[in-house]
Design an enzyme around this catalytic site. Sequence first.
Site, short mmCIF file in Angstrom:
data_model
loop_
_atom_site.label_atom_id
_atom_site.label_comp_id
_atom_site.label_asym_id
_atom_site.label_seq_id
_atom_site.Cartn_x
_atom_site.Cartn_y
_atom_site.Cartn_z
N ARG A 83 0.82 -1.22 0.00
CA ARG A 83 0.00 0.00 0.00
C ARG A 83 0.85 1.27 0.00
NH1 ARG A 83 -4.14 -1.25 4.86
NH2 ARG A 83 -2.17 -1.97 5.77
N LYS A 184 3.31 -19.03 7.08
CA LYS A 184 2.61 -19.46 8.28
C LYS A 184 2.27 -18.25 9.12
CE LYS A 184 5.85 -18.95 11.65
NZ LYS A 184 5.71 -18.27 12.93
N LYS A 218 16.47 -25.03 6.67
CA LYS A 218 17.76 -24.92 7.37
C LYS A 218 18.66 -26.10 7.02
CE LYS A 218 15.97 -22.26 11.30
NZ LYS A 218 16.79 -21.06 11.06
N GLU A 252 14.29 -18.26 22.22
CA GLU A 252 14.70 -16.94 21.76
C GLU A 252 14.96 -16.03 22.95
OE1 GLU A 252 12.46 -15.64 17.93
OE2 GLU A 252 10.98 -16.70 19.17
N ASP A 271 2.20 -19.81 16.91
CA ASP A 271 3.33 -19.21 16.20
C ASP A 271 4.47 -20.19 15.97
OD1 ASP A 271 4.58 -16.83 15.05
OD2 ASP A 271 5.94 -16.91 16.76
N HIS A 276 6.48 -25.05 13.22
CA HIS A 276 7.91 -25.34 13.26
C HIS A 276 8.23 -26.61 14.06
CE1 HIS A 276 8.47 -21.63 11.29
NE2 HIS A 276 8.56 -20.85 12.34
N LYS A 374 9.95 -16.99 24.29
CA LYS A 374 10.64 -15.73 24.07
C LYS A 374 11.20 -15.21 25.38
CE LYS A 374 8.20 -14.25 19.92
NZ LYS A 374 9.45 -14.30 19.10
#
Length: 530
Positions: A83, A184, A218, A252, A271, A276, A374
């Site tokens: 946009r 995803k 990977k 993470e 997520d 994953h 996280k």
Amino acid sequence: MPKVLSQSAPSQTPVSSPAPEPRLPSPLPAPPTTQAGVPVPDCDVIVFGGTGDLAMRKLLPALWHRDREGQLPGSARIIAVSRSEASDTDYRDQVGAVVGPAVATDDEAAFVRFAHRLHHVTLDATGEPARDPGWSALTDLLRGGDERVRVFYLATAPQLFGPVSRGLQAAGLVTPLSRVVLEKPIGWDLASARAINDEVGEVFDESQVFRIDHYLGKETVQNLLVLRFANTLLEPLWNSSWIDHVQITAAETVGTGDRSGYYDGSGALRDMVQNHLLQLLCLVAMEPPGRLDRDAVRDEKLKVLQALRPMAAGDVARCTVRGQYRAGAVDGEPVPGYSTELGTLSDTETFVALKTEVQNWRWAGVPFYLRTGKRLHKRTSEIVVQFKPVPHSVFPEQTGQMIANRLVIHLQPNESVRLLMMTKEPGPGGLRLRPAPLNLSFADTFGTRFPDAYERLLMDVVRGNPTLFMRRDEVEAAWEWAEPILHGWQGSGEPPRPYHAGTPGPAAAIALIERDGRTWHEDHEEEPSL
């Protein structure tokens, strides 16, 4: 590097003006476009969400590296759709600011060629195709290229997958050589995943749909297939007779940052776990395929998903832990809690640990422990295959030092494969045993740059190879297994368990595995390699 772009890239009019030039001449001849004898066809890569975080952080750098290595044909174009009111020159300058720091002095001529591939189209994918001039601009840009592969990469929210697909169909842009890439997550539950797949399936044949999971690109993940199926050492032991348990971790140190809004509607299960981690579990647990082709591997992964032990209400309470980070310190720096970053209180989980089983003959009784989060104490993604101890020790005086063999596959940040073995400590005075790993460090062994996962997967899409992508039935089988966990958490009314940033997660996650007499793997457990 923006200076290179502004000097070398001809000025372009905004796309809302009359039809743009169909193609800029390449200022440099393109190098050969083959890898391992597999040709790369003429192609256009059209990225919806082309100015977004994923495009700028991953997709454009990946395409730059592939172009620098000579894998993009000379006529290939990269068309960003967003946009943003940006001309081609504006967009090239934006990409230059991102990719520029990675360009060496002797790569500048190649980067000029890459910059000439870049175009931008201003288009609102949520609008009515007949009323948005951006669709006409995109059609004009692609006119006359039906013989070329068209990769439509939807780096957008999943709610837009259907509308964008319909817009492409209405504009007459879908050809037999078109492919569509879906990022995803595919939906947020089973019903929405099926609805999205139906919407996309009305426009694209299943053979044209590439549902991407970058973990499968990977190097170490792909090497897992080679380790298992190209060596006789491991596969005979790859079963419940010799393996005690498997751990899969994706940790993470970062928080949600600018993604807080998206993340709060998703959470760690949607997520990370549903895609994953389950994909990694499938590669560990799958049966050997008859051949390495587009469907044989995915058939075997689907069987694993269908064999996962269903999560009943009691299993959710007993076998899962969800958490949310509070303020703490990561790498010695204070960081805020999740709700502070978000700006409001929330029950969204930023950590998940769970225990599951694959109910078939190979894996009966072997627990699989998964965890992701996280703001944890370290950044790592790894698969740990813990073997059973020797059935009888002939070193009774060293029994306390005996540690069972362990295979550790580091996916990031330091790609490696390590096999923990028992060895004699050098020196006289009797046998002294200690564990030490046989270490296959990719950096030390191959001494070269490793392509990012998106580099491999993007070229697989162009070549039309879907082996490392998820099929519709895989996605829906994963949601069918994961959805009861979401329902169980919602029905319990219990909030996520708190944990301080910079720690390994909630104490309940440690209890989850330790009540089975096991512990989570940590790198400091291993001695220096032999």
